[in-house]
Design a protein around this motif. Structure first.
Motif, mmCIF file in Angstrom:
data_model
loop_
_atom_site.group_PDB
_atom_site.id
_atom_site.type_symbol
_atom_site.label_atom_id
_atom_site.label_comp_id
_atom_site.label_asym_id
_atom_site.label_seq_id
_atom_site.Cartn_x
_atom_site.Cartn_y
_atom_site.Cartn_z
ATOM 1 N N PRO A 8 -20.777 38.856 -17.608
ATOM 2 C CA PRO A 8 -22.230 38.956 -17.709
ATOM 3 C C PRO A 8 -22.814 39.722 -16.536
ATOM 4 O O PRO A 8 -22.115 39.992 -15.565
ATOM 5 C CB PRO A 8 -22.644 37.482 -17.687
ATOM 6 C CG PRO A 8 -21.618 36.825 -16.808
ATOM 7 C CD PRO A 8 -20.314 37.511 -17.137
ATOM 8 N N TYR A 10 -25.334 38.507 -14.750
ATOM 9 C CA TYR A 10 -25.618 37.452 -13.791
ATOM 10 C C TYR A 10 -24.884 36.185 -14.225
ATOM 11 O O TYR A 10 -24.812 35.885 -15.413
ATOM 12 C CB TYR A 10 -27.118 37.164 -13.706
ATOM 13 C CG TYR A 10 -27.956 38.374 -13.386
ATOM 14 C CD1 TYR A 10 -28.503 39.154 -14.402
ATOM 15 C CD2 TYR A 10 -28.180 38.756 -12.061
ATOM 16 C CE1 TYR A 10 -29.260 40.276 -14.098
ATOM 17 C CE2 TYR A 10 -28.925 39.878 -11.758
ATOM 18 C CZ TYR A 10 -29.463 40.639 -12.785
ATOM 19 O OH TYR A 10 -30.206 41.747 -12.495
ATOM 20 N N LYS A 11 -24.373 35.465 -13.235
ATOM 21 C CA LYS A 11 -23.693 34.215 -13.518
ATOM 22 C C LYS A 11 -24.002 33.220 -12.411
ATOM 23 O O LYS A 11 -23.815 33.524 -11.230
ATOM 24 C CB LYS A 11 -22.174 34.429 -13.609
ATOM 25 C CG LYS A 11 -21.361 33.170 -13.823
ATOM 26 C CD LYS A 11 -21.577 32.577 -15.192
ATOM 27 C CE LYS A 11 -20.717 31.338 -15.391
ATOM 28 N NZ LYS A 11 -20.967 30.716 -16.728
ATOM 29 N N ALA A 13 -22.887 29.533 -11.175
ATOM 30 C CA ALA A 13 -21.842 28.537 -11.360
ATOM 31 C C ALA A 13 -22.032 27.399 -10.373
ATOM 32 O O ALA A 13 -22.432 27.627 -9.223
ATOM 33 C CB ALA A 13 -20.473 29.174 -11.166
ATOM 34 N N VAL A 19 -14.910 30.549 -13.411
ATOM 35 C CA VAL A 19 -15.679 31.624 -14.039
ATOM 36 C C VAL A 19 -14.748 32.761 -14.426
ATOM 37 O O VAL A 19 -13.679 32.939 -13.837
ATOM 38 C CB VAL A 19 -16.806 32.163 -13.121
ATOM 39 C CG1 VAL A 19 -17.812 31.059 -12.787
ATOM 40 C CG2 VAL A 19 -16.245 32.784 -11.860
ATOM 41 N N LEU A 21 -15.084 36.971 -15.317
ATOM 42 C CA LEU A 21 -15.934 38.152 -15.306
ATOM 43 C C LEU A 21 -15.192 39.264 -16.040
ATOM 44 O O LEU A 21 -14.012 39.515 -15.789
ATOM 45 C CB LEU A 21 -16.239 38.578 -13.864
ATOM 46 C CG LEU A 21 -16.703 37.459 -12.920
ATOM 47 C CD1 LEU A 21 -16.955 38.023 -11.527
ATOM 48 C CD2 LEU A 21 -17.910 36.744 -13.448
ATOM 49 N N THR A 110 -21.383 42.303 -11.658
ATOM 50 C CA THR A 110 -21.782 40.947 -12.040
ATOM 51 C C THR A 110 -22.181 40.228 -10.769
ATOM 52 O O THR A 110 -21.398 40.148 -9.829
ATOM 53 C CB THR A 110 -20.629 40.182 -12.709
ATOM 54 O OG1 THR A 110 -20.313 40.788 -13.965
ATOM 55 C CG2 THR A 110 -21.007 38.715 -12.923
ATOM 56 N N LEU A 112 -22.645 36.985 -8.998
ATOM 57 C CA LEU A 112 -22.235 35.584 -9.082
ATOM 58 C C LEU A 112 -22.917 34.788 -7.987
ATOM 59 O O LEU A 112 -22.839 35.148 -6.810
ATOM 60 C CB LEU A 112 -20.709 35.461 -8.944
ATOM 61 C CG LEU A 112 -20.151 34.043 -8.841
ATOM 62 C CD1 LEU A 112 -20.382 33.272 -10.135
ATOM 63 C CD2 LEU A 112 -18.668 34.056 -8.491
#
Lengths: 115, 112
Positions: A8, A10-11, A13, A19, A21, A110, A112
């Motif tokens: 994604p 943006y993530k 967690a 996770v 990616l 991404t 994170l």
């Protein structure tokens, strides 16, 4: 697609969560790189693939980080048991050249955030 | 250990005010010095590669030069759309493949 695609974008967690990616390189590109970019810093090398072979993983910070590219195209960077220090932008780049960073095209990354 | 240092960390210019960004490097056997532009929320965008001292490359208002110890990115008559972070990187050749060692970048802001 026209460029390197990462998902994604943006993530968020929770600490301790795993996770994954994803990176879709430009079609036909042989070389694929993963970089980690902390806020206000330049990208730092994580790992390199030539087709499906992972030829260099010297930049992976710990054994919680794992990357794969099983069919020589899409790559996944997996982080197990995330920690706050893992918060960063993870960039993927691909190049048509074997072994070369010349002509490497970067994805948008991404971001994170580990809370 | 290979190292790349960029200066200044941040630079504010008026539109049309020319300036230079510096990239100092220490590397055992330079196999390419790269300049990238990075806009907020995006990945680095390739600008130039330089291979040997004395080499120069130009693109629109940008010119990159290389000496044995450093590289300069000259910006002539900048426009607000030149605002971005400019990253310098050197190539480290290991075992037939390559990885880039990046500096922390120079954040450039050009004001009208």
């Amino acid at each position: 697609g026209a460029g390197v695609s990462q998902s994604p974008r943006y993530k968020v967690a929770k600490r301790g969560q795993d996770v994954a990616l994803r990176c879709d390189p430009i079609s036909g590109h042989v070389s694929l790189f993963w970089y980690q970019q902390a806020l206000g810093q330049g990208p730092e090398f994580l790992t390199y693939f030539q087709n499906e072979a992972q030829l260099d993983k010297s930049g992976l910070p710990s054994d919680r980080f794992f990357a794969e590219r099983p069919e020589g195209s899409v790559s996944t960077l997996k982080i197990q048991r995330t920690q706050q220090e893992d918060s960063a932008v993870y960039l993927c780049a691909s190049s048509p050249l074997q072994g070369g960073v010349t002509e490497a095209f970067f994805g948008q990354g991404t971001r994170l955030t580990v809370v | 250990e290979d190292q790349v240092t960029q200066s200044p960390e941040a630079l504010r210019l008026q539109e049309g005010e020319s300036s230079s960004l510096n990239c100092s490097y220490t590397v055992s056997g330079l196999r390419g010095l790269f300049w990238y532009r990075q806009d907020p929320g995006k990945g680095p965008e390739f600008l130039f590669t330089l291979y040997s001292a004395g080499e120069e490359k130009e693109k629109e208002r940008l010119k990159a030069t290389l000496t044995k110890k450093e590289s300069f990115l000259h910006i002539t008559a900048p426009k607000p759309e030149d605002s971005a972070t400019y990253l310098c990187a050197v190539r480290e050749d290991s075992g037939g493949y390559n990885k880039l060692i990046f500096g922390a970048g120079t954040r450039l802001a050009v004001h009208p």
